[in-house]
Design an enzyme around this catalytic site. Structure first.
Site, PDB file in Angstrom:
ATOM      1  N   LYS A  52       0.838  -1.177  -0.036  1.00  0.00           N
ATOM      2  CA  LYS A  52      -0.047  -0.060   0.061  1.00  0.00           C
ATOM      3  C   LYS A  52       0.841   1.123  -0.015  1.00  0.00           C
ATOM      4  O   LYS A  52       0.543   2.108  -0.791  1.00  0.00           O
ATOM      5  CB  LYS A  52      -1.043  -0.054   1.199  1.00  0.00           C
ATOM      6  CG  LYS A  52      -2.051  -1.192   1.087  1.00  0.00           C
ATOM      7  CD  LYS A  52      -2.871  -1.342   2.414  1.00  0.00           C
ATOM      8  CE  LYS A  52      -3.662  -2.389   2.054  1.00  0.00           C
ATOM      9  NZ  LYS A  52      -4.563  -2.711   3.393  1.00  0.00           N
ATOM     10  N   GLN A  96      -3.965  -1.076   9.706  1.00  0.00           N
ATOM     11  CA  GLN A  96      -4.095  -2.578   9.245  1.00  0.00           C
ATOM     12  C   GLN A  96      -4.788  -3.309  10.175  1.00  0.00           C
ATOM     13  O   GLN A  96      -4.310  -3.410  11.321  1.00  0.00           O
ATOM     14  CB  GLN A  96      -2.811  -2.842   8.876  1.00  0.00           C
ATOM     15  CG  GLN A  96      -2.848  -4.238   7.994  1.00  0.00           C
ATOM     16  CD  GLN A  96      -3.355  -4.324   6.675  1.00  0.00           C
ATOM     17  OE1 GLN A  96      -3.430  -3.243   5.972  1.00  0.00           O
ATOM     18  NE2 GLN A  96      -4.039  -5.646   6.251  1.00  0.00           N
ATOM     19  N   ASP A 119     -10.860   3.635   4.479  1.00  0.00           N
ATOM     20  CA  ASP A 119     -11.116   2.257   4.606  1.00  0.00           C
ATOM     21  C   ASP A 119     -12.827   1.966   4.574  1.00  0.00           C
ATOM     22  O   ASP A 119     -13.382   0.821   4.263  1.00  0.00           O
ATOM     23  CB  ASP A 119     -10.779   1.590   5.824  1.00  0.00           C
ATOM     24  CG  ASP A 119      -9.664   0.668   5.753  1.00  0.00           C
ATOM     25  OD1 ASP A 119      -9.309  -0.008   4.811  1.00  0.00           O
ATOM     26  OD2 ASP A 119      -8.952   0.485   6.410  1.00  0.00           O
TER      27      ASP A 119
END
Ligand code: GUN
Length: 298
Positions: A52, A96, A119
């Site tokens: 990412k 994460q 997200d």
């Protein structure tokens, strides 16, 4: 033999668009900023996070990675998120998952400012998606990317089509169902407690597998001609490659299902690359909003 849906190609197209639009926004004074936070040393998470951060740089973003020890306290993690929420150079924050057991993931997820929640996990964004406010929501990256692949096969309007999503997670199953419903599909969410799961799956014109069980969806679960979107990423032993070797497989038994499906995403090279590309798209959208601009159509 099904059409194999090329997620890498579609993701590269999207990333090219994001890179072009990032250059334009940067020239106007706003460089998209993405902060990725990793707590602990889970090897799979390390790989995802590195990829990412690398893609963010390649798009021309301001890319920041925070790697914290596994024993970091919840209070310290929340303090970091507060600082990132207040940092004008950061437009997207991704923590994460999974987090170590001593940290309450729900509390952390809800601490991210909704307008930086690329997200799409904050209740504000979950609520917007559930009520059809998709213009201002951040939509979770994996389902959003899956929808783009599906659109390439079936078009944007799924009226009259039966969609079955196997899996009811907050990250994939539920938001995927919302997106399919918004596209006018008739949607069933199936899961581990569903009776006659194979028979339910066989009603699907669009079958989305998001269960995390390697190669569970077999040939006789799939209606001939169905579009199959495989969200699973499972590492299994591959003794045929040599002792101790592994390989990635999805939740679908690809080799047998490809002979009956109309179109299918492979693993790797299907949904996975789309997830990262959508994260970049969401971050660019966030930066454009912060700059008071209409987010570019991607
Ligand atoms: N872990 C697995 N998938 C995801 C995701 O989409 N976002 C975050 N933050 N963590 C994940």
């Amino acid at each position: 033999m099904a059409d194999i849906i090329d997620g890498r190609r579609r993701a590269d197209e999207l990333l090219d668009r994001v890179t072009d639009e990032t250059a334009r926004l940067s020239a106007a004074g706003t460089t998209p900023g993405l902060a990725v936070v990793l707590v602990g040393e889970d090897p799979a998470s390390q790989v995802y996070v590195a990829s990412k951060s690398k893609k963010a740089k390649a798009c021309g973003f301001h890319s920041v990675q925070h790697t914290l020890d596994a024993d970091t306290s919840e209070a310290d993690l929340l303090a970091l998120i507060e600082a990132l929420n207040a940092d004008a150079a950061i437009h997207g924050i991704l923590v994460q998952l999974p987090l170590p057991g001593h940290i309450d993931s729900g509390r952390v997820t809800q601490a991210v400012a909704p307008d930086k929640d690329v997200d799409g996990f904050h209740f504000v964004n979950v609520g917007k998606l559930a009520t059809g406010e998709t213009k201002t929501a951040f939509v979770p990256c994996t389902p959003a990317g899956s929808m783009l692949l599906l659109e390439g096969v079936r078009g944007a309007d799924l009226s009259g089509l039966n969609a079955v999503v196997i899996g009811r997670s907050n990250i994939v199953g539920k938001p995927m169902a919302s997106l399919l419903l918004a596209a006018n599909a008739t949607v069933t969410i199936a899961h581990s407690r569903t009776r006659e799961l194979a028979a339910v799956a066989r009603t699907a014109d669009i079958l989305v597998a998001a269960v995390g069980r390697p190669q569970m969806v077999a040939r006789d679960w799939v209606k001939p001609g169905a579009t199959v979107i495989d969200v699973g990423i499972n590492r299994i032993a591959a003794p045929e490659k040599g002792p101790g070797k592994t390989r990635l497989v999805g939740d679908v038994a690809f080799d047998e299902v490809k002979d009956v499906a109309g179109a299918i995403t492979p693993v790797p090279g299907g949904v996975g690359p789309m997830t990262i590309a959508m994260l970049m798209a969401n971050t660019l959208t966030s930066a454009a909003r912060a700059a008071g601009r209409e987010p570019p159509a991607l």
